[in-house]
Structures are given as C-alpha cells and as structure tokens.
Scaffold this motif. Structure first.
Motif, short mmCIF file in Angstrom:
data_model
loop_
_atom_site.label_atom_id
_atom_site.label_comp_id
_atom_site.label_asym_id
_atom_site.label_seq_id
_atom_site.Cartn_x
_atom_site.Cartn_y
_atom_site.Cartn_z
N GLU A 104 0.81 -1.21 0.00
CA GLU A 104 0.00 0.00 0.00
C GLU A 104 0.85 1.27 0.00
O GLU A 104 0.47 2.28 -0.59
CB GLU A 104 -0.95 -0.01 1.20
CG GLU A 104 -1.91 1.16 1.23
CD GLU A 104 -2.96 1.03 2.32
OE1 GLU A 104 -3.09 1.98 3.12
OE2 GLU A 104 -3.65 -0.01 2.36
N GLY A 105 2.00 1.21 0.64
CA GLY A 105 2.86 2.37 0.72
C GLY A 105 3.45 2.79 -0.61
O GLY A 105 3.96 3.91 -0.75
N TYR A 106 3.37 1.93 -1.62
CA TYR A 106 3.96 2.20 -2.93
C TYR A 106 2.93 2.52 -4.00
O TYR A 106 3.28 3.10 -5.03
CB TYR A 106 4.80 1.00 -3.39
CG TYR A 106 6.00 0.75 -2.52
CD1 TYR A 106 7.24 1.29 -2.84
CD2 TYR A 106 5.88 -0.01 -1.35
CE1 TYR A 106 8.35 1.08 -2.03
CE2 TYR A 106 6.99 -0.23 -0.54
CZ TYR A 106 8.21 0.32 -0.87
OH TYR A 106 9.30 0.11 -0.06
N ILE A 107 1.66 2.13 -3.79
CA ILE A 107 0.72 2.26 -4.90
C ILE A 107 -0.59 2.97 -4.56
O ILE A 107 -1.36 3.29 -5.46
CB ILE A 107 0.38 0.88 -5.49
CG1 ILE A 107 -0.39 0.02 -4.50
CG2 ILE A 107 1.66 0.16 -5.95
CD1 ILE A 107 -0.91 -1.29 -5.09
N SER A 108 -0.88 3.22 -3.29
CA SER A 108 -2.17 3.83 -2.95
C SER A 108 -2.20 5.31 -3.29
O SER A 108 -1.17 5.98 -3.39
CB SER A 108 -2.47 3.64 -1.46
OG SER A 108 -1.64 4.48 -0.67
N GLY A 109 -3.41 5.84 -3.44
CA GLY A 109 -3.56 7.25 -3.73
C GLY A 109 -3.00 8.14 -2.65
O GLY A 109 -2.36 9.15 -2.91
N ARG A 114 1.29 11.86 -0.86
CA ARG A 114 2.31 12.22 0.13
C ARG A 114 3.68 12.32 -0.53
O ARG A 114 4.48 13.21 -0.22
CB ARG A 114 2.34 11.16 1.24
CG ARG A 114 3.32 11.46 2.37
CD ARG A 114 3.19 10.42 3.47
NE ARG A 114 3.47 9.08 3.00
CZ ARG A 114 3.26 7.98 3.71
NH1 ARG A 114 2.72 8.06 4.92
NH2 ARG A 114 3.54 6.80 3.21
N ARG A 115 3.94 11.45 -1.49
CA ARG A 115 5.26 11.41 -2.13
C ARG A 115 5.45 12.55 -3.13
O ARG A 115 6.53 13.14 -3.22
CB ARG A 115 5.44 10.07 -2.84
CG ARG A 115 6.88 9.79 -3.30
CD ARG A 115 6.97 8.43 -3.97
NE ARG A 115 6.31 7.41 -3.17
CZ ARG A 115 5.78 6.30 -3.66
NH1 ARG A 115 5.82 6.06 -4.95
NH2 ARG A 115 5.21 5.43 -2.85
N TYR A 116 4.39 12.87 -3.89
CA TYR A 116 4.55 13.84 -4.98
C TYR A 116 3.90 15.20 -4.70
O TYR A 116 4.00 16.11 -5.51
CB TYR A 116 4.00 13.26 -6.28
CG TYR A 116 4.80 12.06 -6.75
CD1 TYR A 116 6.04 12.23 -7.37
CD2 TYR A 116 4.33 10.77 -6.55
CE1 TYR A 116 6.79 11.14 -7.79
CE2 TYR A 116 5.08 9.67 -6.96
CZ TYR A 116 6.30 9.86 -7.58
OH TYR A 116 7.04 8.77 -7.98
N GLY A 117 3.22 15.33 -3.58
CA GLY A 117 2.67 16.62 -3.19
C GLY A 117 1.45 17.06 -3.96
O GLY A 117 1.10 18.26 -3.94
N LYS A 118 0.76 16.14 -4.61
CA LYS A 118 -0.48 16.46 -5.33
C LYS A 118 -1.32 15.20 -5.47
O LYS A 118 -0.80 14.08 -5.37
CB LYS A 118 -0.17 17.05 -6.70
CG LYS A 118 0.71 16.20 -7.59
CD LYS A 118 1.03 16.94 -8.88
CE LYS A 118 2.03 16.18 -9.75
NZ LYS A 118 2.34 16.92 -10.99
N PRO A 119 -2.63 15.36 -5.68
CA PRO A 119 -3.50 14.18 -5.80
C PRO A 119 -3.05 13.27 -6.93
O PRO A 119 -2.50 13.73 -7.95
CB PRO A 119 -4.87 14.79 -6.09
CG PRO A 119 -4.79 16.19 -5.58
CD PRO A 119 -3.38 16.63 -5.79
N ALA A 120 -3.28 11.99 -6.76
CA ALA A 120 -2.84 11.02 -7.76
C ALA A 120 -3.41 11.31 -9.14
O ALA A 120 -2.73 11.14 -10.16
CB ALA A 120 -3.22 9.61 -7.32
N HIS A 121 -4.66 11.77 -9.20
CA HIS A 121 -5.27 12.03 -10.50
C HIS A 121 -4.63 13.20 -11.24
O HIS A 121 -4.87 13.40 -12.44
CB HIS A 121 -6.78 12.25 -10.37
CG HIS A 121 -7.16 13.47 -9.57
ND1 HIS A 121 -7.09 14.75 -10.06
CD2 HIS A 121 -7.62 13.59 -8.29
CE1 HIS A 121 -7.48 15.61 -9.15
NE2 HIS A 121 -7.80 14.93 -8.06
#
Length: 282
Positions: free
Chosen positions: A176-181, A186-193
């Motif tokens: 989950e820490g690698y693929i969840s929204g 958290r990693r890229y500073g913006k929503p996954a979409h």
C-alpha cells in the motif's frame, strides 16, 4: 423487501431491493463522522426508500476490519467515529430485521463475482487500489473463509526498515505504501489524478504487479479483477501490470484472466444483494 448499504470513508449508500434479485432505487450522501449521526441518516434514507413496506433483511459492507462477532466495525482510521459501535444491533432495532455485513472491499468483490467482471469464475480475487489497498478471495460465489479477513495491501514487498511507510498503518515496506492514492499524494505533493508523468505510473504498475504475483501464488485464482480509483486514467495501466506479472510469475503454466472491475461505485450494493440472498434465501 431488503435494504442494502455501502458505508465508505467518504460516501454512504443505501438501496432497496423489492424482489431480492435487483435493486431499483438508491441514495448517496457523505458519510457522517459520528456513528450516531450515521444511524439517524441511515434510518431516514431507509424509511424513504421502503415507502411503507416491511423490511425483511439488511446487508452490506463497511470500510475497515470487522469485529470477530460481526457486531460492528473494529478499529479503522477512515471511520474512527464508527469503530466498536453496535452497528448490527442498532440497525436491527431500527428496522426490526436481521442484519448482515462484511468488510466493504469483500462485499464489492462479491458483487463483481456475481454481476461484474468476475461473473462465471470459480475462484476470483478482487483487489482495489484507491486511497488504500484491499482485496478478497471469492470461491464458488461466496467470500472465502478466513480468521481475520483479507489484507493483501499490507503484504511486505520490501523487507527493509528504511522502506516506504504504509499510508494507513505506518509500517515499512507494505504494498500500500507504494501504490495507494494517499501514498502517492504524500510522495509527490499532489493528488494522484493530477500526476501525468508516465514514468510514475510505470513504477506503480511494477510495484502492483509484484503484489499481484504474490497474491496469485497464495490464492491461485482463475480470474483477478482490479478496481478502485487508481485504475482510472490517469492512473495504473492494466496492460503494464499484466506485462510485469507475466515477467515475475513463471511457476504456473498460465496466469489468471486479469480484468478491470465493471460495477463502479455500485459494486458494494450489488455485493450486499448477493450477501442478503445467501443469508436469507440459502
């Protein structure tokens, strides 16, 4: 008539089934933070939907782990105000009808097995990749037995104390820490979409494939259905996931059929219908 429900971290859905075969009307509202507010709202929605008819059974799913006695929700971060509250007994008292429920992902998977992408399969695995990651094994049309439920999102794919932390439990190295929204935001500073870089989705596809390869080895399904918001566009491309699964999983003579979920936001209601039919109609 039956009432069906899907209680998620953000949305509460309630539907009616007058014939036990399909549902013809449903309502959707934001999920209240407090259990008591949720039950008042559920009561209002149910009364409106049943239109004076007698409710003979209630079934559905709720987001999070279920208590061992199936009386309510266990400890869940997304629905902390609902944790360890008397969900079953409260609904039973409100509508004077038996109540059945399970983890929401398990119930969605049940819906996909009967009315969606997994229809016709004997052993189906459903995995959802959304804010978090969950899954279920459905055998011969029923949710498989387990001692504590199913949590494929918390399988360890990197046994390293410095690995990425899981977005829901805080442990290192979980899928989950690698693929969840939530993890990607958290990693890229913006929503996954809002992430459009193809290299990001290629990496996420590879990590998901590692988790799916493990899951296929353990559960050996004939069909694997992938759902959740992270499988949309932009999101995780199914063809790249299949590419990596084929690369990593070579011990079996054939791979399961891999499909996208077909029921969208109504999967939980379809699953609730199957659950009530199994419990009430045998």
């Amino acid at each position: 008539m039956y009432l069906l429900f899907d209680i998620g971290g953000t949305k509460l859905r309630v539907a009616r089934s007058r014939d036990g075969v399909s549902f013809d009307k449903y309502s959707v509202v934001p999920t209240p933070e407090k259990f008591e507010d949720g039950m008042r709202l559920f009561n209002e929605m149910g009364d409106t939907l049943r239109e004076g008819q007698v409710v003979t059974g209630i079934a559905g799913g709720i987001a999070g782990p279920i208590l061992p006695d199936h009386s309510g929700l266990g400890d869940a971060r997304n629905l902390s105000g609902w944790a360890r509250k008397p969900l079953r007994d409260t609904l039973k008292k409100l509508f004077e009808a038996p109540v059945f429920f399970d983890n929401d992902t398990a119930v969605v998977g049940l819906g996909e097995a009967h009315a969606g992408a997994g229809k016709g399969s004997k052993i189906m695995v459903y995995v959802t990749v959304s804010t978090g990651v969950g899954g279920v094994r459905v055998v011969d049309g029923s949710i498989d037995r387990s001692a504590f439920g199913f949590e494929p999102g918390h399988q360890i794919i990197e046994a390293n104390a410095l690995a990425t932390l899981c977005s829901s439990c805080g442990e290192a190295g979980h899928l989950e820490g690698y693929i969840s929204g939530k993890s990607l935001e958290r990693r890229y500073g913006k929503p996954a979409h809002a992430i459009t870089d193809p290299s990001v989705w290629e990496e996420v596809s590879r990590y998901l494939a590692i988790g799916l390869a493990n899951t296929i080895l353990h559960w050996s399904p004939d069909t694997l259905v992938l759902g959740g918001s992270m499988m949309n566009v932009p999101g995780i491309p199914l063809d790249r996931v299949e590419f990596y699964v084929k690369k990593y999983l070579t011990i079996f003579p054939a791979l399961p059929k891999m499909k996208k979920a077909a029921l969208g936001d109504l999967g939980g209601l379809h699953g609730g219908l199957q659950l009530i039919r199994a419990k009430m109609q045998g």
